[in-house]
Design a protein around this motif. Structure first.
Motif, PDB file in Angstrom:
ATOM      1  N   THR A   1       0.805  -1.201  -0.194  1.00 44.26           N
ATOM      2  CA  THR A   1       0.070   0.038  -0.200  1.00 44.26           C
ATOM      3  C   THR A   1       0.913   1.242   0.124  1.00 44.26           C
ATOM      4  O   THR A   1       0.537   2.115  -0.721  1.00 44.26           O
ATOM      5  N   HIS A   2       2.108   1.267   0.872  1.00 45.62           N
ATOM      6  CA  HIS A   2       2.908   2.409   0.890  1.00 45.62           C
ATOM      7  C   HIS A   2       3.525   2.632  -0.237  1.00 45.62           C
ATOM      8  O   HIS A   2       3.764   3.948  -0.939  1.00 45.62           O
ATOM      9  N   ARG A   3       4.103   1.650  -0.930  1.00 48.11           N
ATOM     10  CA  ARG A   3       4.518   1.627  -2.187  1.00 48.11           C
ATOM     11  C   ARG A   3       3.555   2.390  -3.459  1.00 48.11           C
ATOM     12  O   ARG A   3       4.035   3.170  -4.200  1.00 48.11           O
ATOM     13  N   ASN A   4       2.199   1.920  -3.530  1.00 48.54           N
ATOM     14  CA  ASN A   4       1.326   2.414  -4.367  1.00 48.54           C
ATOM     15  C   ASN A   4       1.234   3.810  -4.066  1.00 48.54           C
ATOM     16  O   ASN A   4       1.020   4.708  -5.063  1.00 48.54           O
TER      17      ASN A   4
ATOM     18  N   PRO B   1       4.233   0.620  11.142  1.00 52.92           N
ATOM     19  CA  PRO B   1       5.559   0.714  11.266  1.00 52.92           C
ATOM     20  C   PRO B   1       6.244   1.570  10.194  1.00 52.92           C
ATOM     21  O   PRO B   1       7.379   2.021  10.280  1.00 52.92           O
ATOM     22  N   ILE B   2       5.676   1.636   8.884  1.00 51.47           N
ATOM     23  CA  ILE B   2       6.213   2.497   7.978  1.00 51.47           C
ATOM     24  C   ILE B   2       6.052   4.029   7.900  1.00 51.47           C
ATOM     25  O   ILE B   2       6.833   4.837   7.842  1.00 51.47           O
ATOM     26  N   SER B   3       4.672   4.124   8.293  1.00 50.68           N
ATOM     27  CA  SER B   3       4.621   5.776   8.592  1.00 50.68           C
ATOM     28  C   SER B   3       4.776   6.484  10.079  1.00 50.68           C
ATOM     29  O   SER B   3       4.572   7.922   9.836  1.00 50.68           O
TER      30      SER B   3
ATOM     31  N   LEU C   1      -2.609  11.380  -1.031  1.00 53.51           N
ATOM     32  CA  LEU C   1      -2.978   9.700  -1.268  1.00 53.51           C
ATOM     33  C   LEU C   1      -2.272   9.504   0.168  1.00 53.51           C
ATOM     34  O   LEU C   1      -1.093   9.967   0.490  1.00 53.51           O
ATOM     35  N   ASP C   2      -2.546   8.594   0.922  1.00 54.21           N
ATOM     36  CA  ASP C   2      -2.128   8.399   2.127  1.00 54.21           C
ATOM     37  C   ASP C   2      -2.438   6.766   2.337  1.00 54.21           C
ATOM     38  O   ASP C   2      -3.610   6.324   1.839  1.00 54.21           O
ATOM     39  N   ALA C   3      -1.748   5.968   3.195  1.00 55.23           N
ATOM     40  CA  ALA C   3      -1.567   4.701   3.533  1.00 55.23           C
ATOM     41  C   ALA C   3      -1.789   4.412   5.023  1.00 55.23           C
ATOM     42  O   ALA C   3      -0.958   5.206   5.829  1.00 55.23           O
ATOM     43  N   HIS C   4      -2.500   3.514   5.699  1.00 56.04           N
ATOM     44  CA  HIS C   4      -2.410   3.275   7.175  1.00 56.04           C
ATOM     45  C   HIS C   4      -2.522   1.827   7.229  1.00 56.04           C
ATOM     46  O   HIS C   4      -3.591   1.227   6.602  1.00 56.04           O
TER      47      HIS C   4
END
Ligand SMILES: [Zn+2]
Length: 267
Positions: free
Chosen positions: A7-10, A127-129, A48-51
């Motif tokens: 999701t974060h890569r997208n 952990p990514i963001s 755009l954002d991911a969680h």
């Protein structure tokens, strides 16, 4: 299932491809998202954002598009002219420079900002963001009366970890998957969190889950490694452990399979 690194890569790739602040055309070749696409069509994409495994697209007029890929969902990003989407394509987003195709998602809904906040409230730290939110992970883990292997899949404990990363994080931490989550010490939990930050962030960079330390398998870099070479435990039952040579064991944890090394992760 796509894990948080996907999701974060997208977020990164789609933001660069579509461009922000310009009108986007939205259509649903499959038809199942016709009404949602009509709401978004022609609006400007603001961010755009991911969680964890959830993606949130913010549009002009305070609309949100919520996407969760689920087990089989997939994005395709086309720079320049795009091919004709297949009839199974739920959503096509198109800017002047690129198109994004979405097929097979578990969730693809237009929601309000309040609904986005409600979804996020139920999720644990990502952990990514949110690399500095390890204390939240430690607190939430301590309240779980399930095996650590199950707790790592609980998205309210840590957001974005799926079946591959949980097996690999437990291997790297030297922890048996059946250990009760509430027996994990705060220091051990923080070690797991730091491993999650490192490993999932690397997954975003590489676009793949490659957790193996190159020297453990006698190579200098992870470039070109296959999945079987590039992980320690996941789907490696009966193969020799990259660290100690003991055969990797397969166990099931309810409905999901989990793998571990009986020697590197003693019970
Ligand atoms: Zn081992």
């Amino acid at each position: 299932m796509p894990e948080g690194h996907v999701t974060h890569r997208n977020v990164r790739l789609q933001t660069a491809a579509l461009g922000l602040g310009q009108a986007i055309s939205a259509t649903s070749p499959q038809g199942r998202f016709r009404d949602g696409a009509a709401l978004l069509d022609g609006r400007s994409l603001e961010s755009l954002d991911a969680h964890g495994k959830h993606l949130f697209y913010r549009w002009e007029g305070d609309l949100r598009l919520h996407v969760h890929l689920g087990l089989i969902g997939k994005f395709q990003i086309h720079l320049g002219p795009a091919p004709t989407p297949t009839p199974a394509t739920r959503l096509v987003l198109e800017s002047n420079s690129a198109s994004v195709f979405l097929a097979g998602p578990m969730v693809c809904d237009v929601i309000t900002p309040d609904e986005e906040q409600a979804i996020r409230r139920d999720l644990g730290p990502d952990p990514i963001s949110m690399p500095r939110r390890g204390h939240q992970f430690v607190e939430r883990l301590a309240r779980k009366r399930v095996p650590i292997g199950a707790a790592l899949l609980d998205q309210s404990v840590i957001a974005g970890v799926g079946n591959v990363y949980r097996a690999e994080l437990l291997f790297l931490a030297g922890m048996h998957p059946a250990m009760p989550a509430n027996d994990v010490t705060a220091d051990e939990a923080m070690t797991l969190w730091k491993l999650a930050v490192t490993e999932l962030r690397r997954g975003v960079e590489l676009g793949d889950i490659l957790t193996v330390k190159p020297h453990d398998i006698g190579v200098r870099s992870r470039v070109g490694l296959t999945r079987e070479e590039g992980v320690y435990a996941y789907q490696r039952e009966d193969l020799p452990c990259h660290r100690c040579g003991a055969p990797i064991r397969l166990n099931s944890d309810g409905a999901r399979k989990i793998w571990h090394c009986p020697s590197c992760q003693p019970g």
